[in-house]
Design an enzyme around this catalytic site. Sequence first.
Site, PDB file in Angstrom:
ATOM      1  N   LEU A 124       0.823  -1.208   0.000  1.00 48.09           N
ATOM      2  CA  LEU A 124       0.000   0.000   0.000  1.00 48.09           C
ATOM      3  C   LEU A 124       0.861   1.265   0.000  1.00 48.09           C
ATOM      4  CD1 LEU A 124      -3.143   0.948   1.225  1.00 48.09           C
ATOM      5  CD2 LEU A 124      -1.491   1.775   2.870  1.00 48.09           C
ATOM      6  N   HIS A 125       0.425   2.278  -0.719  1.00 51.41           N
ATOM      7  CA  HIS A 125       1.090   3.579  -0.711  1.00 51.41           C
ATOM      8  C   HIS A 125       0.101   4.655  -1.126  1.00 51.41           C
ATOM      9  CE1 HIS A 125       1.819   1.584  -4.584  1.00 51.41           C
ATOM     10  NE2 HIS A 125       1.799   2.789  -5.145  1.00 51.41           N
ATOM     11  N   GLN A 126       0.200   5.795  -0.454  1.00 49.03           N
ATOM     12  CA  GLN A 126      -0.657   6.957  -0.703  1.00 49.03           C
ATOM     13  C   GLN A 126       0.102   7.920  -1.607  1.00 49.03           C
ATOM     14  OE1 GLN A 126      -3.704   8.080   0.477  1.00 49.03           O
ATOM     15  NE2 GLN A 126      -3.540  10.210  -0.008  1.00 49.03           N
TER      16      GLN A 126
END
Length: 168
Positions: A124-126
């Site tokens: 996951l990464h924003q």
Amino acid sequence: MSEPDGLERLWTPHRMAYVTGSDQPPGCPFCDAPQHSDEEKLIVARGTSVYAILNLYPYNPGHLLICPYRHVADYTELTDQEVAEVAAFTRKAMVTIRRASSPHGFNLGMNQGSVAGAGIAAHLHQHVVPRWGGDANFMPVIGRTKTMPMLLADTRDLLAKAWSSPAP
């Protein structure tokens, strides 16, 4: 042989390594990055459970990714502490980028799964993408090419300095 389509070609063979993944060591690049120096891996800031890193293939200068250290694929897998720190780092990234380069706006988002556009779906990464009026000019629209006015190492240095400086 195919029919001509009227488009000019700007050859970028260096991107083939990215497309095929042959430029990446085995394993997860977001798990690997924190094991190296900030300058080497373009890490702008480190927190307790997340860190901010420049996107290697940015949409715009200053395009940051907020990544948990823990290898999780889905937002719902984050702990309450990780959720809070992702939010805090996202806000700090916006403040930092505004201080460093005065964008007119931002795109924020997470692509959950490869079908949703995640290039690295397993971790996951924003995305925090600064935007300026006119940044979608004729080059990507007509020339299908994105121009970047600043080297990644210079962008990392600029943002790392702005991240750690006191608010005005």
